[in-house]
Design an enzyme around this catalytic site. Structure first.
Site, PDB file in Angstrom:
ATOM      1  N   ASP A 492       0.828  -1.209   0.000  1.00 26.90           N
ATOM      2  CA  ASP A 492       0.000   0.000   0.000  1.00 26.90           C
ATOM      3  C   ASP A 492       0.868   1.267   0.000  1.00 26.90           C
ATOM      4  O   ASP A 492       1.623   1.508   0.949  1.00 26.90           O
ATOM      5  CB  ASP A 492      -0.879  -0.069   1.260  1.00 26.90           C
ATOM      6  CG  ASP A 492      -2.022   0.925   1.244  1.00 26.90           C
ATOM      7  OD1 ASP A 492      -2.046   1.787   0.354  1.00 26.90           O
ATOM      8  OD2 ASP A 492      -2.885   0.832   2.130  1.00 26.90           O
ATOM      9  N   ASP A 556     -10.688   3.926  -1.382  1.00 26.76           N
ATOM     10  CA  ASP A 556     -11.312   2.913  -0.533  1.00 26.76           C
ATOM     11  C   ASP A 556     -12.830   2.861  -0.685  1.00 26.76           C
ATOM     12  O   ASP A 556     -13.500   3.882  -0.762  1.00 26.76           O
ATOM     13  CB  ASP A 556     -10.984   3.193   0.936  1.00 26.76           C
ATOM     14  CG  ASP A 556      -9.541   2.841   1.247  1.00 26.76           C
ATOM     15  OD1 ASP A 556      -8.747   2.712   0.298  1.00 26.76           O
ATOM     16  OD2 ASP A 556      -9.232   2.701   2.431  1.00 26.76           O
TER      17      ASP A 556
HETATM   18  C1  GAL Z   1      -5.635   2.075   2.891  1.00 25.08           C
HETATM   19  C2  GAL Z   1      -6.044   0.938   1.977  1.00 25.08           C
HETATM   20  C3  GAL Z   1      -7.002   0.066   2.758  1.00 25.08           C
HETATM   21  C4  GAL Z   1      -6.300  -0.460   3.980  1.00 25.08           C
HETATM   22  C5  GAL Z   1      -5.712   0.673   4.807  1.00 25.08           C
HETATM   23  C6  GAL Z   1      -4.851   0.162   5.938  1.00 25.08           C
HETATM   24  O1  GAL Z   1      -4.814   2.924   2.195  1.00 25.08           O
HETATM   25  O2  GAL Z   1      -6.634   1.438   0.813  1.00 25.08           O
HETATM   26  O3  GAL Z   1      -7.488  -0.979   1.939  1.00 25.08           O
HETATM   27  O4  GAL Z   1      -5.299  -1.349   3.577  1.00 25.08           O
HETATM   28  O5  GAL Z   1      -4.966   1.551   4.023  1.00 25.08           O
HETATM   29  O6  GAL Z   1      -4.294   1.171   6.702  1.00 25.08           O
END
Ligand code: GAL
Length: 740
Positions: A492, A556
């Site tokens: 990520d 998200d």
């Molecule tokens: C976001 C991601 C989510 C989750 C989250 C965890 O950026 O899109 O799916 O993984 O971080 O902190």
């Protein structure tokens, strides 16, 4: 920083907003500045030179595309005391400021009145935190009948950020704002009936709510009431009221249930609606049936694991003819393990037998460079547990998957953010925090169930949840994952913006993924590589070339129709990116009990919206990652996840993504080519009314395809003449397969 200044300069005519209504609208008049200064919270600060901000969208969508870090928003507003006078209870003022993403603080006339993160100054921990809070009406920070300055300090890392949302207002907290009609219980099914309990609760105050609960069931197709009943209801803080109802089992259609409570003393009312779930997936047959994809790929010399997915009355006995040298099958569990050293396509025949008969399936094991030939089917902790994930929750999910889902091909158990310790060990290796006492032990546990294990990290110094990322430790981390037995890595972007150039080029977007790709390639283990960078740089055009097995195409998802449908129906542009081993990922599923933390709620998608979600994601060849509390899977959610004909569309070996083949204001058709020459088609009603949709067969690709199968119900549909006519519920779908 390259800002599209010209777009943002707008002249504000009113110096502050006035309103005589009970709700003060706050969606206009905001100003914005990137940066950080304590002086910006002050009401005296002169913000004349700031840019106008549109709080209906994140700052990325208004010319600040590559900006991460702090930004401030300010707005001026008069708060008339008349709203207090008119209110039934005069306790507090409620502010709705959309989201403060990733974390934020709100100052009212220079005084901090709210922050959406928990501890210390770690503002990033408020991830998508709501900007909704109350301030006591007697708080001296409020300037009644005068101008007030609201200043919001917000931190953004990776993806959408800023102060944004649908609802921006200020109002007095009403009597009914403290009331919740809690519908988070599950429906329980008997052969002919279904029942459920709901609760009326008060979140605070000393008021005794005494009145009537009106319960109504409507047929949304005709708008006729099919059942109604009024009951006495009384409740107060700490003493909820429970109402249990039983209905005849309503097959093949979702009925609308409305709960309305009216308080006798104040005359105030609160209403909530939900759709009654309905099951389309036929019952699993007692005779054996082999499910799952037709192909599976692994690299030579790496550990192999595949559990033959099969349903039928237990015990089942498994057989596999033609297994390549190096593999063995456990004939009672159906789990194939071993190592194959030679590349090649190995045709295999699986047979599963029980006392009622047997079933055979042709299957190809492809030992080569490509893994993840069909989209991953699994579970990820994020939408359910957020940062509160722990070892026990993962084991519970693995057990549920092994018991209820693996027979249909589900196999990944993925831990998202929140497993990492605060610092590396003395060798610089990543270690787990106390919620995961033994990652290797946990992985072994998952593997013994025939399932695979996934983990999460960021190429930046920190993950989105503020935990340690892999920055400058990529080789070490990949090795650790390999030692633990990890099979899937979600990577990520998050704080990588802090170490990447201010205005990343395409090469800059690719770089962190190339680095980790190289590190993973040094490990003797097949680790599916899932990019999470929200679609930046149109990742679907280059994700495969950089070695991704999947890549997120969007920000998200949330459990709302707006979020799910906006994401799902905007994927046409990404379709060409999908092919075996490489898939677009429009984010994880929002069905069942979700919550991004320890407080779970039933998804806010209606049953029909959930059918749309699973159908559309399957058409798109998306990884299907369940995001709910697997310890509480109700019959409806299971029905959504265990329809083998629907899953077969997602898992089709051709690996194509559906295209949008028709669209108007009220419906859309998405069509996906399948390996056997047939086509899967989703006819989606995007309106909120029942619709009879008539498709001209010649224009919508039915030509020459004579057989039409309703995939959810697993039944052929009779259709003749030049049109295909079907009735589709609001926000619902008819998923069909047409073949010659
Ligand atoms: C976001 C991601 C989510 C989750 C989250 C965890 O950026 O899109 O799916 O993984 O971080 O902190």
């Amino acid at each position: 920083m390259k800002l599209k200044l010209c777009l943002l300069i707008a002249v504000l005519t009113a110096s502050f907003l006035r309103s005589s209504a009970q709700e003060i609208n706050l969606s206009q008049g905001w100003k914005f500045k990137i940066g950080d200064s304590t002086a910006w919270s002050s009401p005296q600060y002169n913000d004349n030179g700031w840019q106008a901000a549109d709080v209906s969208k994140p700052w990325e969508e208004q010319g600040y595309a590559k900006t991460d870090g702090f930004g401030w928003y300010r707005v001026r507003v008069e708060i008339p005391s008349s709203i207090k006078e008119k209110a039934f209870i005069k306790d507090s003022l409620h502010f709705n400021l959309g989201y403060l993403d990733d974390g934020g603080e709100v100052y009212l006339n220079g005084k901090l009145v709210y922050k959406n993160y928990k501890t210390g100054s770690d503002i990033q921990h408020g991830i998508y935190g709501p900007g909704s809070f109350s301030v006591a009406a007697n708080n001296p920070a409020i300037n009644w009948d005068k101008e007030n300055v609201l200043a919001v300090r917000v931190f953004d890392t990776g993806g959408a950020g800023g102060v944004y949302g649908d609802k921006f207002d200020i109002k007095m907290v009403d009597l009914m704002d403290n009331v919740n009609i809690n519908t988070d219980g599950s429906f329980y099914y008997e052969e002919k009936t279904m029942s459920k309990s709901i609760r009326l609760t008060a979140s605070g105050g000393s008021y005794n709510y005494v009145g009537k609960l009106y319960f109504k069931v409507t047929d949304p197709e005709t708008d006729t009431i099919i059942y109604q009943k009024t009951n006495d209801a009384h409740f107060a803080a700490h003493s909820p009221f429970t109402y249990t109802f039983t209905l005849a089992r309503l097959e093949k259609k979702s009925y609308k249930i409305t709960y309305t409570f009216t308080d006798e003393h104040s005359g105030k009312q609160i209403t909530k609606t939900e759709g009654a779930p309905y099951i389309l997936t036929p019952y699993v047959k007692a005779k054996p049936r082999i499910n799952g994809p037709d192909v599976f790929g692994e690299r030579p010399a790496n550990p192999f694991l595949y559990k033959i997915p099969a349903t039928g009355q237990k015990p089942l006995t498994y057989k596999a003819d033609g297994l390549p040298a190096g593999l063995t099958l456990n004939t009672t569990t159906g789990i194939i393990t071993g190592i194959v050293s030679d590349k090649g396509d190995y045709p295999v025949t699986f047979t599963v037998t029980n006392s009622l008969g047997s079933n055979t399936k042709k299957f190809t094991i492809k030992i080569g460079d490509l893994i993840g030939l069909t989209p991953a089917l699994g579970w990820n902790s994020w939408n359910a547990w957020g940062l509160t994930v722990n070892d026990q929750k993962v084991r519970t999910s693995a057990n549920a998957m092994a018991d209820k889902l693996s027979a249909h091909g589900w196999s990944y158990i993925n831990i998202d953010d929140g497993w990492e310790a605060a610092s590396r060990n003395t060798n610089g290796e990543i270690v787990t925090n106390s919620k995961f006492p033994d990652m290797k032990g946990l992985t072994d546990y998952v593997h013994n169930l025939g399932l695979r294990m996934g983990i999460y990290s960021s190429p930046g110094p920190k993950t989105c949840g503020g935990y340690l990322g892999s920055w400058q430790h990529e080789d070490q981390d990949a090795k650790t994952y390999g030692d633990w037995g990890i099979d899937y890595l979600k990577y990520d972007w998050c704080s990588y913006s802090q170490v990447s150039p201010q205005n990343p080029t395409l090469e800059d977007f690719k770089k962190p993924y190339q680095v980790m790709r190289a590190s993973l390639d040094k490990v003797h283990r097949d680790i599916l590589f899932s990019f999470c960078q929200y679609g930046m740089g149109d990742v679907w055009n280059w994700g495969a070339e950089v070695g991704g097995n999947s890549w997120r195409t969007t920000g998200d998802i949330e459990d709302t129709w707006k979020s799910m449908s906006t994401i799902g129906f905007s994927q046409d542009k990404t379709a060409d990116g999908a092919k075996p081993g490489h898939f677009n990922d429009p984010d994880m599923l929002v069905i069942g009990k979700v919550g991004w933390g320890d407080h779970q709620h039933n998804t806010r998608l209606t049953p029909d919206e959930q059918y749309t979600h699973i159908s559309l994601w399957s058409l798109l060849s998306a990884p299907l990652l369940i995001g709910c509390d697997m310890g509480h899977l109700d019959s409806f959610t299971l029905n959504l996840l265990t329809n083998d004909e629907v899953l077969a569309i997602d898992q089709d070996a051709l690996g194509r993504a559906a295209r949008q083949t028709f669209k108007n204001d009220t419906y859309q058709v998405w069509t996906k080519d399948l390996e056997d020459g047939s086509k899967a088609m989703g006819i989606f009603n995007t309106s909120d009314k029942y619709q009879t949709i008539k498709l001209n067969k010649a224009e919508t690709g039915f030509n020459g395809y004579t057989k039409v199968r309703d995939v959810w119900q697993q039944k052929y549909v009779i259709t003749s003449g030049p049109e295909f006519v079907t009735k589709v519920p609001p926000h619902g779908v008819i998923l069909i397969k047409v073949s010659k």
